[in-house]
Design a protein around this motif. Structure first.
Motif, PDB file in Angstrom:
ATOM      1  N   ALA A 107       3.619  10.325  11.522  1.00 15.13           N
ATOM      2  CA  ALA A 107       2.458  10.137  12.406  1.00 15.13           C
ATOM      3  C   ALA A 107       1.566   9.018  11.908  1.00 15.13           C
ATOM      4  CB  ALA A 107       1.667  11.444  12.509  1.00 15.13           C
ATOM      5  N   HIS A 108       1.402   8.907  10.591  1.00 11.89           N
ATOM      6  CA  HIS A 108       0.592   7.821  10.036  1.00 11.89           C
ATOM      7  C   HIS A 108       1.221   6.464  10.351  1.00 11.89           C
ATOM      8  CE1 HIS A 108      -1.644  10.331   6.755  1.00 11.89           C
ATOM      9  NE2 HIS A 108      -2.043  10.607   7.971  1.00 11.89           N
ATOM     10  N   ILE A 109       2.521   6.363  10.138  1.00 10.10           N
ATOM     11  CA  ILE A 109       3.209   5.097  10.384  1.00 10.10           C
ATOM     12  C   ILE A 109       3.177   4.742  11.864  1.00 10.10           C
ATOM     13  CG2 ILE A 109       5.458   3.951  10.309  1.00 10.10           C
ATOM     14  CD1 ILE A 109       4.046   4.079   7.620  1.00 10.10           C
ATOM     15  N   GLU A 110       3.343   5.727  12.723  1.00  9.40           N
ATOM     16  CA  GLU A 110       3.319   5.471  14.161  1.00  9.40           C
ATOM     17  C   GLU A 110       1.974   4.880  14.591  1.00  9.40           C
ATOM     18  OE1 GLU A 110       3.772   7.905  18.402  1.00  9.40           O
ATOM     19  OE2 GLU A 110       4.141   8.913  16.502  1.00  9.40           O
ATOM     20  N   ASP A 148       0.856  -1.189   0.000  1.00 13.78           N
ATOM     21  CA  ASP A 148       0.000   0.000   0.000  1.00 13.78           C
ATOM     22  C   ASP A 148       0.889   1.235   0.000  1.00 13.78           C
ATOM     23  OD1 ASP A 148      -1.911   1.943   0.275  1.00 13.78           O
ATOM     24  OD2 ASP A 148      -2.926   1.021   1.984  1.00 13.78           O
ATOM     25  N   VAL A 149       0.830   1.997  -1.091  1.00 13.38           N
ATOM     26  CA  VAL A 149       1.636   3.215  -1.239  1.00 13.38           C
ATOM     27  C   VAL A 149       0.806   4.387  -0.720  1.00 13.38           C
ATOM     28  CG1 VAL A 149       2.800   4.739  -2.876  1.00 13.38           C
ATOM     29  CG2 VAL A 149       2.838   2.264  -3.230  1.00 13.38           C
ATOM     30  N   GLY A 150       1.243   4.959   0.407  1.00 12.71           N
ATOM     31  CA  GLY A 150       0.434   5.962   1.091  1.00 12.71           C
ATOM     32  C   GLY A 150      -0.577   5.270   1.975  1.00 12.71           C
ATOM     33  N   CYS A 151      -0.079   4.419   2.875  1.00 14.67           N
ATOM     34  CA  CYS A 151      -0.945   3.484   3.610  1.00 14.67           C
ATOM     35  C   CYS A 151      -1.759   4.137   4.718  1.00 14.67           C
ATOM     36  CB  CYS A 151      -0.120   2.333   4.181  1.00 14.67           C
ATOM     37  SG  CYS A 151       1.143   2.839   5.381  1.00 14.67           S
ATOM     38  N   GLY A 195       3.420  -1.557   3.842  1.00 13.10           N
ATOM     39  CA  GLY A 195       2.889  -0.219   3.641  1.00 13.10           C
ATOM     40  C   GLY A 195       3.976   0.831   3.785  1.00 13.10           C
ATOM     41  N   VAL A 196       3.900   1.856   2.961  1.00 11.98           N
ATOM     42  CA  VAL A 196       4.794   3.009   3.087  1.00 11.98           C
ATOM     43  C   VAL A 196       3.941   4.269   3.159  1.00 11.98           C
ATOM     44  CG1 VAL A 196       6.691   1.899   1.852  1.00 11.98           C
ATOM     45  CG2 VAL A 196       5.081   3.302   0.585  1.00 11.98           C
ATOM     46  N   ASP A 197       4.402   5.247   3.916  1.00 10.68           N
ATOM     47  CA  ASP A 197       3.707   6.528   4.010  1.00 10.68           C
ATOM     48  C   ASP A 197       4.728   7.616   4.296  1.00 10.68           C
ATOM     49  OD1 ASP A 197       0.505   7.287   4.441  1.00 10.68           O
ATOM     50  OD2 ASP A 197       1.900   8.760   5.252  1.00 10.68           O
ATOM     51  N   LEU A 198       4.439   8.799   3.762  1.00 12.01           N
ATOM     52  CA  LEU A 198       5.338   9.926   3.930  1.00 12.01           C
ATOM     53  C   LEU A 198       5.318  10.480   5.347  1.00 12.01           C
ATOM     54  CD1 LEU A 198       7.237  11.906   2.383  1.00 12.01           C
ATOM     55  CD2 LEU A 198       5.203  13.288   1.907  1.00 12.01           C
ATOM     56  N   LEU A 199       4.165  10.368   6.011  1.00 12.96           N
ATOM     57  CA  LEU A 199       4.006  10.985   7.329  1.00 12.96           C
ATOM     58  C   LEU A 199       4.405  10.049   8.464  1.00 12.96           C
ATOM     59  CD1 LEU A 199       0.636  12.934   7.232  1.00 12.96           C
ATOM     60  CD2 LEU A 199       2.935  13.812   6.982  1.00 12.96           C
TER      61      LEU A 199
END
Length: 223
Positions: free
Chosen positions: A89-92, A59-62, A83-87
Motif C-alpha cells: 500500500a505504501h509503494i502504491e 530510502d529504506v522504508g520509504c 525507495g523500498v518498503d515492505l507494505l
C-alpha cells in the motif's frame, strides 16, 4: 526476518492506516516536520560529499515517499532516487505521488542493489536486521541519514530506543553526528492551532524531545 514476521508487520501497519492512527495534517505534526526538515538540511550541508544534485539516494522504508520528495525538491534527479518498503500500500501510493522515482516493494533484509551503489541511505526507523545491507549498498564515502526514537515506548515493548551506543554497534567504525529533535507526540498534537507558538517553546526543553536525528559516516565531516 521470517515470513510470519513479515506478515505480522504488514498487518500491523495496515491496521494503523485503517484506524488513522498516524495523522500528518495536524498543526503539531506540521511543526514537527518543519523542525526535522531544517535539522536534516543542516546535517546535509555540513557533510563532506559530492554535490547533492549528483547523489544517488536510497530510502529504506520509504513510506509515501516524503523524504525522497524532499531530496528531489533540493535538486536530486528522479533517476537517482530509490525507495523500498515492505507494505504494498505504501509503494502504491508513493508511485502515484512520484511516478518518476524508482520504488520497489521489498523486504529490506535483501536489497536488490549492487555493493557501494548509493551516496546516502535513509532509514527513519532503524532495525538491526537491515543494518548490514545498508552498509553493503553504501559508498565508502557515503552517509546514513536516520531518525528514530530516543526513548523506549511504554505501550510497545518491541520498540527499542536508539542510542549512540546502539548506532555504533550497528555501524562499527563509523562517526555519528547526533541531534535530539521532535516534541513528544502527545504534546505536539495537543495545542492545535496554537502549535506554531507552543511547539518551539516545548521543543526547546531537551527531555521533551522524543527522537534522535543522526548522520553516520565513515569519517568525521570537514569543518
Amino acid at each position: 526476518m521470517t515470513g510470519d514476521e513479515v506478515k505480522r508487520l504488514q498487518e500491523t501497519y495496515s491496521e494503523y492506516l485503517r484506524a488513522g492512527r498516524w495523522r500528518h495534517d495536524s498543526p503539531g505534526h506540521q511543526q514537527m516536520a518543519k523542525e526535522r526538515s531544517d535539522a536534516i538540511e543542516t546535517l546535509i550541508n555540513v557533510w563532506s560529499r559530492p554535490p547533492l544534485s549528483k547523489c544517488r539516494i536510497l530510502d529504506v522504508g520509504c513510506g509515501y515517499g516524503n523524504q525522497l520528495g524532499w531530496f528531489n525538491d533540493r535538486g536530486v534527479q528522479p533517476e537517482n532516487l530509490f525507495g523500498v518498503d515492505l507494505l504494498p500500500a505504501h509503494i502504491e501510493i508513493s508511485r502515484k505521488r512520484y511516478p518518476t522515482f524508482n520504488l520497489i516493494q521489498s523486504n529490506a533484509e535483501h536489497l536488490s542493489f549492487p555493493d557501494y551503489a548509493f551516496d546516502i541511505v535513509i532509514a527513519f526507523k532503524m532495525a538491526e536486521n537491515i543494518a548490514s545491507e545498508m552498509l553493503r549498498v553504501l559508498k565508502k564515502s557515503g552517509a546514513i541519514l536516520w531518525y528514530d526514537l530516543r526513548y523506549p515506548s511504554p505501550r510497545n515493548r518491541s520498540v527499542r530506543a536508539m542510542t549512540r551506543r546502539r548506532i555504533s554497534r550497528l555501524f562499527p567504525g563509523t562517526v555519528t553526528q547526533l541531534k535530539s529533535t521532535s516534541l513528544l507526540p502527545p504534546l505536539a498534537n495537543g495545542p492545535g492551532r496554537r502549535a506554531p507558538i507552543t511547539y518551539p517553546l516545548l521543543a526547546g526543553i531537551p527531555f521533551l524531545r522524543s527522537h534522535y536525528l543522526g548522520l553516520t559516516t565513515a569519517t568525521p565531516p570537514i569543518p
